[in-house]
Design a protein around this motif. Structure first.
Motif, PDB file in Angstrom:
ATOM      1  N   LYS A   1      44.946  34.404  40.303  1.00 44.87           N
ATOM      2  CA  LYS A   1      44.572  34.989  39.249  1.00 44.87           C
ATOM      3  C   LYS A   1      43.672  36.147  39.465  1.00 44.87           C
ATOM      4  O   LYS A   1      43.648  37.278  39.234  1.00 44.87           O
ATOM      5  CB  LYS A   1      44.259  34.424  37.855  1.00 44.87           C
ATOM      6  CG  LYS A   1      45.546  33.773  37.423  1.00 44.87           C
ATOM      7  CD  LYS A   1      45.198  33.390  35.873  1.00 44.87           C
ATOM      8  CE  LYS A   1      46.517  32.817  35.153  1.00 44.87           C
ATOM      9  NZ  LYS A   1      46.579  31.640  34.545  1.00 44.87           N
ATOM     10  N   PRO A   2      42.447  35.759  40.178  1.00 43.36           N
ATOM     11  CA  PRO A   2      41.432  36.609  40.605  1.00 43.36           C
ATOM     12  C   PRO A   2      41.839  37.540  41.346  1.00 43.36           C
ATOM     13  O   PRO A   2      41.459  38.729  41.529  1.00 43.36           O
ATOM     14  CB  PRO A   2      40.396  35.760  40.807  1.00 43.36           C
ATOM     15  CG  PRO A   2      40.597  34.509  40.757  1.00 43.36           C
ATOM     16  CD  PRO A   2      41.913  34.440  40.310  1.00 43.36           C
TER      17      PRO A   2
ATOM     18  N   ASP B   1      43.826  40.327  39.581  1.00 39.37           N
ATOM     19  CA  ASP B   1      42.857  41.227  38.803  1.00 39.37           C
ATOM     20  C   ASP B   1      42.226  42.062  39.775  1.00 39.37           C
ATOM     21  O   ASP B   1      42.053  43.424  39.718  1.00 39.37           O
ATOM     22  CB  ASP B   1      41.817  40.536  38.292  1.00 39.37           C
ATOM     23  CG  ASP B   1      42.269  39.665  36.942  1.00 39.37           C
ATOM     24  OD1 ASP B   1      43.319  40.018  36.384  1.00 39.37           O
ATOM     25  OD2 ASP B   1      41.722  38.955  36.678  1.00 39.37           O
ATOM     26  N   HIS B   2      42.049  41.589  41.001  1.00 37.79           N
ATOM     27  CA  HIS B   2      41.347  42.407  42.054  1.00 37.79           C
ATOM     28  C   HIS B   2      41.885  43.602  42.735  1.00 37.79           C
ATOM     29  O   HIS B   2      41.728  44.925  42.760  1.00 37.79           O
ATOM     30  CB  HIS B   2      40.881  41.451  43.125  1.00 37.79           C
ATOM     31  CG  HIS B   2      40.258  42.440  44.518  1.00 37.79           C
ATOM     32  ND1 HIS B   2      38.741  42.588  44.486  1.00 37.79           N
ATOM     33  CD2 HIS B   2      40.804  42.786  45.560  1.00 37.79           C
ATOM     34  CE1 HIS B   2      38.598  43.406  45.411  1.00 37.79           C
ATOM     35  NE2 HIS B   2      39.806  43.456  46.355  1.00 37.79           N
TER      36      HIS B   2
ATOM     37  N   ARG C   1      42.375  46.514  40.371  1.00 42.21           N
ATOM     38  CA  ARG C   1      41.052  46.778  39.540  1.00 42.21           C
ATOM     39  C   ARG C   1      40.841  48.376  39.176  1.00 42.21           C
ATOM     40  O   ARG C   1      40.415  48.600  38.254  1.00 42.21           O
ATOM     41  CB  ARG C   1      39.809  46.477  40.574  1.00 42.21           C
ATOM     42  CG  ARG C   1      39.856  47.171  42.032  1.00 42.21           C
ATOM     43  CD  ARG C   1      39.077  46.378  42.984  1.00 42.21           C
ATOM     44  NE  ARG C   1      39.100  47.165  44.214  1.00 42.21           N
ATOM     45  CZ  ARG C   1      40.146  46.697  44.940  1.00 42.21           C
ATOM     46  NH1 ARG C   1      40.979  46.116  44.756  1.00 42.21           N
ATOM     47  NH2 ARG C   1      40.109  47.185  46.340  1.00 42.21           N
TER      48      ARG C   1
ATOM     49  N   ASP D   1      49.885  45.019  33.493  1.00 34.18           N
ATOM     50  CA  ASP D   1      50.067  43.569  33.140  1.00 34.18           C
ATOM     51  C   ASP D   1      51.221  42.973  33.891  1.00 34.18           C
ATOM     52  O   ASP D   1      51.181  41.677  34.415  1.00 34.18           O
ATOM     53  CB  ASP D   1      50.093  43.364  31.638  1.00 34.18           C
ATOM     54  CG  ASP D   1      49.177  42.613  31.170  1.00 34.18           C
ATOM     55  OD1 ASP D   1      48.439  42.133  31.843  1.00 34.18           O
ATOM     56  OD2 ASP D   1      48.982  42.516  29.827  1.00 34.18           O
TER      57      ASP D   1
ATOM     58  N   ARG E   1      50.223  42.346  37.392  1.00 35.87           N
ATOM     59  CA  ARG E   1      49.450  41.167  37.660  1.00 35.87           C
ATOM     60  C   ARG E   1      50.185  39.807  37.568  1.00 35.87           C
ATOM     61  O   ARG E   1      49.817  38.780  38.316  1.00 35.87           O
ATOM     62  CB  ARG E   1      48.222  41.355  36.474  1.00 35.87           C
ATOM     63  CG  ARG E   1      47.212  40.351  36.463  1.00 35.87           C
ATOM     64  CD  ARG E   1      46.029  40.735  35.336  1.00 35.87           C
ATOM     65  NE  ARG E   1      45.350  41.823  35.461  1.00 35.87           N
ATOM     66  CZ  ARG E   1      45.148  43.017  34.585  1.00 35.87           C
ATOM     67  NH1 ARG E   1      45.881  43.157  33.535  1.00 35.87           N
ATOM     68  NH2 ARG E   1      44.541  44.012  34.915  1.00 35.87           N
TER      69      ARG E   1
END
Ligand SMILES: Cc1cc2nc3c(=O)[nH]c(=O)nc-3n(C[C@H](O)[C@H](O)[C@H](O)COP(=O)(O)OP(=O)(O)OC[C@H]3O[C@@H](n4cnc5c(N)ncnc54)[C@H](O)[C@@H]3O)c2cc1C
Ligand code: SF4
Ligand code: FES
Ligand code: FES
Lengths: 338, 177
Positions: free
Chosen positions: A290-291, A294-295, A298, A311, A314
């Motif tokens: 998940k991170p 998001d990265h 960004r 979304d 992601r």
């Protein structure tokens, strides 16, 4: 379609010479993109150089242990090749996710790299488009932009590169071998396609007279933990809204190496090596992904109709990495996402 | 010059080029303008109108023919580039009065309504069986996705193809090898 003259060279040097003989000459291979664009008067070459008789039709072992794929190998033959299926199944899957069986029978490896955007305004000669007519403006930025890019856009163009095959090639660190008037050179996949910047009319860094002769896959093994996940408006025979090529090397439950490229989101296959670095040493499980998603997103920016892609991308990244980690790649037949 | 493809600006030198094609088993010596698609050559010049023009842009599959036993979209194929090749259209599938098993199966299972997509569906299905990679209804659906049917006859098309794979698949694939 405009009228044009026709040449059918039988060796690479002659083909390069032929295309150099007329500034608006073009190579033609499968024809599935060029003829389509010519029927819309988007492309109007005065001379076509038919390269289908050049000896670039085989898949061979490359020096260094990888595979060297001739530029004229049809997409279907490449996807179903035994060595490709065994060593580079991610590439097979990416190809089989694209177009239709008929088109894949026609489309060549080199032509797939050079296919142009499916931006509707690019196709519609009645509307301004900086890619088709530099300086005329971009109709998509404030127009219908559901299929457009969310990463790496410029104020001049927000088109995407539509290929699936190229997303697989980018994740696999492929190289493109080209021949031109001044000899051969090799271009890394990451440097092959361009971001639109101030020159959206240039899709790639290939010179006008350069011919793609081969694509080389390095001797690396991502055949166990991989997935090509393509999301689109219907289950088959449609371009990606978002696609993700994910490949992992896992050692004792931890990620030793990660590769990821995104399609449908940018003017080129989107690869972010800082995201890949973040994964190194992490447990191969959803919490690690998940991170990273998001990265990667960004700096993503929507233009209205395509806001949903941020979304979607992601979630697609997390899902594709999870499929890769579990060793259960997305099937390209039964499109249900498990 | 066919009237459907309106020529754009006359930017290049026009030249008609001699080519040889084997069409449904018959060797044909032809002269074509380089911008003539295989589809237009078949329909407008050779009067083989079984092959249909749907979209003319690779998006529907109505124009599917077999070139050297591989299924392709004839609308995106320039005839001049196929010099020397062997083309099979829907007109070339039967043996005299005996229909190809795929044609029989389409009739038996009522796999069409208006029939416009049918020649493309049948040629594509014959190509699919020669490839020999479809082993389930799911795989047939995916590997026939290059042929759209506006009448929505997909269910019966898949059934017809399943039947031929069961009864004749091995023989047709062998003949292609
Ligand atoms: C209806 C439809 C749906 C499709 N869906 C998908 C999809 O879902 N995913 C996907 O990835 N693709 C899709 N495609 C695109 C298809 O994959 C490309 O059209 C195809 O790969 C192009 O290859 P080609 O050999 O036919 O290229 P061509 O049309 O022959 O050439 C394309 C361009 O490349 C140049 N060129 C070709 N070969 C060389 C070479 N060796 N060196 C230098 N220049 C060269 C030509 O001059 C031309 O500018 C679709 C196409 C259609 C029509
Ligand atoms: S997004 Fe690019 S290709 Fe589309 S209209 Fe704008 S400039 Fe043209
Ligand atoms: S007419 Fe060729 S694909 Fe539609
Ligand atoms: S039967 Fe009417 S389009 Fe298929």
């Amino acid at each position: 379609m405009n009228r044009f003259s026709y040449a059918r060279p039988t060796d690479v040097a002659e083909a390069v010479r032929e295309v150099g003989s007329d500034p608006s000459a073009r190579f033609i291979a499968g024809g599935t993109n060029l003829i389509d664009l010519m029927k819309y008067n988007v492309e109007r070459p005065t001379r076509l150089v038919d390269i289908t008789r050049l000896p670039l039709t085989t898949i061979d072992k490359a020096d260094g242990g990888g595979l060297r794929i001739g530029a004229l190998v049809p997409n279907s033959d490449l996807a179903y090749d035994d060595q490709v299926q065994a060593r580079y199944p991610l590439l097979s899957d990416a190809i089989l996710a694209g177009a239709s069986p008929q088109l894949r029978n026609m489309a060549s490896t080199g032509g797939n790299l050079l296919q142009r955007t499916r931006c509707l305004y690019f196709y519609d000669t009645a509307t301004p488009c900086n890619k088709r007519e530099p300086g005329s403006g971009c109709s998509a930025i404030e127009g219908v932009n559901r299929i457009h890019a969310i990463l790496g856009t410029s104020s001049k163009c927000i088109a995407t590169h539509p290929s699936d095959m190229c997303v697989g090639l980018a994740a696999l660190n492929a190289k493109v071998h080209v021949a031109g008037p001044s000899g051969e050179r090799v271009i890394a996949m990451a440097d092959f396609h361009r971001l639109p910047g101030d020159q959206p009319e240039r899709d790639t860094n290939l010179g006008p007279q350069e011919l793609i002769v081969a694509v080389e896959l390095p001797d690396e093994d991502f055949s166990k933990n991989y997935s090509y996940l393509k999301l689109r408006d219907r289950l088959s025979y449609a371009f990606a809204l978002v696609s993700v090529a994910a490949a992992l090397k896992i050692d004792g439950g931890k990620i030793a190496e990660a590769r990821m490229a995104l399609g449908g989101v940018a003017h080129k296959p989107w690869r972010d090596t800082t995201a890949e670095d973040m994964l190194r040493g992490k447990p191969a499980e959803e919490a690690s992904f998940k991170p990273v998603a998001d990265h990667i997103l960004r700096d993503a920016r929507g233009f209205g109709h395509n806001d949903f892609k941020i979304d979607l991308a992601r979630r697609a990244i997390v899902r594709a990495l999870s499929q890769a980690a579990a060793g259960t790649p997305q099937t390209q037949t039964d499109k249900r996402i498990k | 010059m066919n009237s459907i493809l309106k020529p754009g600006p006359n930017t290049g030198a026009a030249q008609a080029i001699p080519i040889t094609l084997t069409i449904n088993g018959e060797v044909r010596h032809l002269t074509v303008e380089p911008w003539t698609s295989l589809l237009d050559l078949l329909r407008d010049e050779l009067d083989l109108t079984g092959t249909k023009k749907g979209c003319d842009h690779g998006q529907c599959g109505a124009c599917t023919v077999l070139i050297d036993d591989r299924r392709v979209n004839s609308c995106l194929t320039l005839a001049v580039m196929k010099d020397g090749a062997s083309i099979t259209t829907v007109e070339g599938l039967s043996q005299g009065d005996e229909l190809h098993p795929m044609q029989d199966a389409f009739i038996e299972h009522d796999a069409f309504q208006c029939g416009y997509c049918t020649p493309g569906q049948i040629c594509s299905a014959v190509g699919l069986i020669k490839e020999g990679r479809a082993h389930s209804a799911e795989e047939i659906r995916e590997m026939m996705s290059g042929n759209l049917c506006r009448c929505g006859c997909y269910v019966n098309i898949v059934t017809a193809i399943e039947q031929v794979i069961e009864s004749d698949g091995a023989r047709i694939k062998e003949a292609a090898e």
